[in-house]
Design a protein around this motif. Structure first.
Motif, mmCIF file in Angstrom:
data_model
loop_
_atom_site.group_PDB
_atom_site.id
_atom_site.type_symbol
_atom_site.label_atom_id
_atom_site.label_comp_id
_atom_site.label_asym_id
_atom_site.label_seq_id
_atom_site.Cartn_x
_atom_site.Cartn_y
_atom_site.Cartn_z
ATOM 1 N N ASN A 145 -6.195 5.862 0.661
ATOM 2 C CA ASN A 145 -6.233 4.436 1.415
ATOM 3 C C ASN A 145 -6.414 3.403 0.593
ATOM 4 O O ASN A 145 -5.838 2.259 0.538
ATOM 5 C CB ASN A 145 -7.385 4.407 2.431
ATOM 6 N N ALA B 257 -3.106 1.397 -0.129
ATOM 7 C CA ALA B 257 -3.281 -0.015 0.590
ATOM 8 C C ALA B 257 -4.083 -0.952 0.148
ATOM 9 O O ALA B 257 -3.657 -2.036 -0.413
ATOM 10 C CB ALA B 257 -3.272 0.429 2.192
ATOM 11 N N MET C 122 0.228 -0.576 16.902
ATOM 12 C CA MET C 122 0.348 -1.020 15.522
ATOM 13 C C MET C 122 1.418 -2.021 15.645
ATOM 14 O O MET C 122 1.240 -3.005 14.763
ATOM 15 C CB MET C 122 0.868 0.320 14.681
ATOM 16 N N VAL D 51 1.441 6.048 -6.337
ATOM 17 C CA VAL D 51 0.141 6.149 -5.422
ATOM 18 C C VAL D 51 0.570 5.456 -4.009
ATOM 19 O O VAL D 51 -0.115 5.347 -3.167
ATOM 20 C CB VAL D 51 -0.878 5.204 -5.908
ATOM 21 N N ALA D 52 1.764 5.351 -3.409
ATOM 22 C CA ALA D 52 2.323 4.870 -2.253
ATOM 23 C C ALA D 52 2.182 6.355 -1.401
ATOM 24 O O ALA D 52 1.944 6.415 -0.044
ATOM 25 C CB ALA D 52 3.941 4.582 -1.991
ATOM 26 N N ARG D 53 1.929 7.404 -2.339
ATOM 27 C CA ARG D 53 1.734 8.914 -1.580
ATOM 28 C C ARG D 53 0.817 9.556 -2.498
ATOM 29 O O ARG D 53 1.246 10.459 -3.281
ATOM 30 C CB ARG D 53 3.368 9.436 -1.265
ATOM 31 N N VAL D 54 -0.272 9.332 -2.250
ATOM 32 C CA VAL D 54 -1.587 10.147 -3.018
ATOM 33 C C VAL D 54 -1.495 11.535 -2.501
ATOM 34 O O VAL D 54 -1.630 11.552 -1.188
ATOM 35 C CB VAL D 54 -3.031 9.332 -3.000
ATOM 36 N N MET E 66 -2.809 13.538 0.673
ATOM 37 C CA MET E 66 -4.412 13.126 0.873
ATOM 38 C C MET E 66 -4.673 12.703 2.358
ATOM 39 O O MET E 66 -3.984 11.692 2.419
ATOM 40 C CB MET E 66 -4.850 12.274 -0.108
ATOM 41 N N ASP F 185 -0.271 -5.115 16.544
ATOM 42 C CA ASP F 185 -1.196 -5.764 15.592
ATOM 43 C C ASP F 185 -0.512 -6.492 14.695
ATOM 44 O O ASP F 185 -0.904 -7.698 14.340
ATOM 45 C CB ASP F 185 -1.710 -4.514 14.813
ATOM 46 N N HIS G 267 -6.785 2.367 17.113
ATOM 47 C CA HIS G 267 -6.229 3.492 16.767
ATOM 48 C C HIS G 267 -6.989 4.656 16.501
ATOM 49 O O HIS G 267 -6.548 5.899 16.785
ATOM 50 C CB HIS G 267 -5.462 3.044 15.636
ATOM 51 N N VAL H 179 -6.687 -0.334 8.404
ATOM 52 C CA VAL H 179 -7.013 0.976 8.087
ATOM 53 C C VAL H 179 -7.838 1.583 9.253
ATOM 54 O O VAL H 179 -8.868 0.752 9.652
ATOM 55 C CB VAL H 179 -7.963 1.313 6.792
ATOM 56 N N GLN H 180 -7.700 2.815 9.468
ATOM 57 C CA GLN H 180 -8.521 3.505 10.669
ATOM 58 C C GLN H 180 -9.976 3.739 10.411
ATOM 59 O O GLN H 180 -10.073 4.274 9.311
ATOM 60 C CB GLN H 180 -8.069 4.534 11.165
ATOM 61 N N TYR I 77 0.756 4.937 20.039
ATOM 62 C CA TYR I 77 -0.001 4.441 18.818
ATOM 63 C C TYR I 77 0.884 3.604 17.926
ATOM 64 O O TYR I 77 0.522 2.525 17.610
ATOM 65 C CB TYR I 77 -0.506 5.690 18.004
ATOM 66 N N GLY J 160 0.959 2.241 2.874
ATOM 67 C CA GLY J 160 1.419 3.455 2.149
ATOM 68 C C GLY J 160 2.564 3.924 2.639
ATOM 69 O O GLY J 160 3.068 3.640 3.718
ATOM 70 N N GLU J 161 3.106 4.975 1.962
ATOM 71 C CA GLU J 161 4.718 5.367 2.231
ATOM 72 C C GLU J 161 4.542 5.973 3.631
ATOM 73 O O GLU J 161 5.596 5.894 4.496
ATOM 74 C CB GLU J 161 5.066 6.391 1.271
HETATM 75 P P1 TYM Z 1 -4.666 5.078 7.988
HETATM 76 O O1 TYM Z 1 -5.894 4.642 8.303
HETATM 77 O O2 TYM Z 1 -3.933 6.365 8.225
HETATM 78 O O3 TYM Z 1 -4.203 4.446 6.615
HETATM 79 C C1 TYM Z 1 -4.449 3.461 6.001
HETATM 80 C C2 TYM Z 1 -3.561 3.064 4.970
HETATM 81 O O4 TYM Z 1 -3.875 3.932 3.860
HETATM 82 C C3 TYM Z 1 -2.484 4.640 3.657
HETATM 83 N N1 TYM Z 1 -2.662 5.709 3.054
HETATM 84 C C4 TYM Z 1 -1.939 6.416 1.742
HETATM 85 N N2 TYM Z 1 -1.574 5.759 1.065
HETATM 86 C C5 TYM Z 1 -1.327 6.597 -0.118
HETATM 87 N N3 TYM Z 1 -1.320 7.864 -0.082
HETATM 88 C C6 TYM Z 1 -2.134 8.490 1.049
HETATM 89 N N4 TYM Z 1 -2.515 9.762 0.831
HETATM 90 C C7 TYM Z 1 -2.370 7.932 2.003
HETATM 91 N N5 TYM Z 1 -3.136 7.909 3.197
HETATM 92 C C8 TYM Z 1 -3.179 6.750 3.739
HETATM 93 C C9 TYM Z 1 -1.584 4.244 5.065
HETATM 94 O O5 TYM Z 1 -0.179 4.206 4.399
HETATM 95 C C10 TYM Z 1 -2.033 3.015 5.451
HETATM 96 O O6 TYM Z 1 -1.521 1.835 4.876
HETATM 97 N N6 TYM Z 1 -1.053 3.190 11.261
HETATM 98 C C11 TYM Z 1 -1.977 2.711 9.979
HETATM 99 C C12 TYM Z 1 -3.092 1.816 10.488
HETATM 100 C C13 TYM Z 1 -2.685 0.555 11.295
HETATM 101 C C14 TYM Z 1 -1.958 -0.481 10.703
HETATM 102 C C15 TYM Z 1 -1.839 -1.409 11.616
HETATM 103 C C16 TYM Z 1 -1.345 -0.533 9.089
HETATM 104 C C17 TYM Z 1 -2.814 0.080 12.561
HETATM 105 N N7 TYM Z 1 -2.329 -1.049 12.807
HETATM 106 C C18 TYM Z 1 -0.939 -2.594 11.090
HETATM 107 C C19 TYM Z 1 -0.581 -1.906 9.045
HETATM 108 C C20 TYM Z 1 -0.486 -2.774 9.946
HETATM 109 C C21 TYM Z 1 -2.691 4.164 9.612
HETATM 110 O O7 TYM Z 1 -2.283 5.119 9.741
HETATM 111 O O8 TYM Z 1 -3.703 3.763 8.682
#
Ligand code: TYM
Length: 400
Positions: A18, A22, A169, A249-252, A262, A172, A65, A8-9, A165, A184-185
């Protein structure tokens, strides 16, 4: 051995999206070998040898990131430590999983450069998240420039890092040969890209006698360097839009607009519940959150009622012990005014132990730093092995 990696960032505070999309899955997998209740058991026994698969879990705070959009240097370290502490507070156990900071393992940036040079521009131009974020960043830059020299269409306010970006990832994930990536989705497309990069790299560089000879000389195994990762996206546990895990919740969704995600970057804090929001703030946000004009009955999956679906998804996710039927029986026929306080209390109750543990973890910085050091050391060893193999495949001279 099966490797899991996610991150997570550390930008601002982590929110329910998040956590539910996740981090909660990471904890579930660490403790049970399943990503979510009802998912297939990932710890299946190897038929030939009767060996149970051993999981190695790596959870990374992806600070490199975070700087793809401007960050306040006086806040970045604090946000990074806060995120790591939240992983632990949410249930990631440093004796079972490794927690580390991305920038502590320099191989991430290094492999990202190598992969930047094998990834076609047009693969990245297709990335939805880039298009969205670039549009927002350019708009901010245009508003900030007095002379109008930065127009919102010329991308002058957008760093190159935002564009590459997804390659970072991919680095990573690929450094650890991770086979499963719980996200997440919104990350599905980035995972597809990582898979495309694996196929291109392996087929371009990891074949033929010259490759075998280089490997032999350098003392690395002559096999395809990278493993194709698979996205693990939580399937809607109790009523998403479909069985594929889209929705739920894959997309809150945002509390102020049921059709947008969100997100940390929404200017309004009322659009999200942060994991560390105090109980009264949570109650207030839920009280003010958007609903609809239906007077009675909270329902799931009515396309005209995205807010109802989202709030119900959250209500179910923070009460994992209850079934969908049980919840539906409770809420059918309820008015918003009755449902909202129940929802607020369910969220408060679910987050309370996380918040208490968070305070305890933050009170002992020596411990937190030792967890991150141990995590980075373990990560470094694996990352360097992969990085060396990638360099040998590309033909670099590797130091003896
Ligand atoms: P980030 O920080 O934006 O989000 C972290 C994780 O939270 C999930 N997520 C959500 N899931 C459901 N509903 C939401 N509204 C919501 N908002 C965020 C994201 O899907 C994510 O799983 N690029 C990644 C960070 C990253 C990463 C990686 C992840 C960098 N390197 C390697 C996995 C493997 C990201 O956007 O994080």
């Amino acid at each position: 051995t099966r490797r899991i990696l996610s991150g997570v960032q550390p930008t601002g505070s982590l929110h329910l999206g998040n956590y539910l999309g996740a981090i909660k899955q990471w904890v579930e997998f660490q403790n049970t070998g399943k990503f979510f209740p009802g998912a297939r058991d990932e710890n299946e026994v190897d038929g030939d040898n009767n060996n149970t698969i051993i999981n190695e879990n790596f959870f990374c705070v992806v600070d490199l990131h975070a700087i793809t959009v401007p960050q306040d240097p006086s806040q970045l370290e604090e946000s990074t430590l806060a995120s790591a502490a939240l992983y632990i507070a949410s249930g990631i156990d440093p004796t079972k999983s490794k927690i580390f900071v991305q920038s502590h393992v320099s191989a991430h940036a290094e492999l990202a450069w190598l992969l930047n040079c094998v990834t076609p521009m047009n693969w990245l131009e297709r990335m939805i998240q880039y298009k969205d974020k670039a549009k927002k960043a350019a708009k901010v830059a245009a508003e900030a420039s007095d002379d109008g020299s930065a127009s919102s269409s010329n991308n002058s306010g957008v760093g190159v890092g935002l564009f590459t970006y997804p390659v970072l990832m991919a680095a990573d994930i690929l450094l650890y040969q991770a086979d499963r990536v719980p996200v997440g989705e919104d990350q599905r497309q980035h995972l597809e890209l990582a898979r495309d990069i694996v196929r291109r790299f392996n087929s371009e560089y990891c074949r033929g006698n010259q490759y075998k000879n280089r490997c032999k000389k350098a003392g690395v195994p002559s096999r395809p360097v990278f493993t194709e990762p698979e996205a693990m996206i939580v399937s809607a546990p109790s009523g998403g839009e479909d069985e594929d895990g889209i929705g739920g919740v894959a997309r809150v969704m945002s509390l102020t607009e049921g059709t947008s995600k969100m997100s940390k970057s929404d200017p309004s804090d009322y659009s999200r519940i942060n994991i560390l929001d105090p109980p009264d703030v949570i109650r207030d946000k839920i009280k003010k959150c958007k609903t609809d004009s239906y007077t009675t009955g909270i329902e799931w999956n009515n396309p005209d009622r995205p807010e109802a679906t989202n709030l119900l998804n959250i209500y179910a996710a923070v009460q994992p012990h209850r079934t969908k039927e049980d919840i539906l029986t409770e809420v059918t026929g309820m008015k918003w005014g009755t449902f909202k306080p129940l929802l607020a209390e369910a969220i408060v109750n679910h987050l309370e132990p996380i918040q208490t543990k968070y305070a305890a973890v933050r009170a002992d910085e020596t411990y937190l730093r030792s967890v991150l050091k141990e995590g980075a050391d373990a990560a470094e060893a694996i990352a360097q092995t992969t990085l060396k193999a990638a360099k040998v495949a590309m033909g670099f001279s590797v130091p003896k």
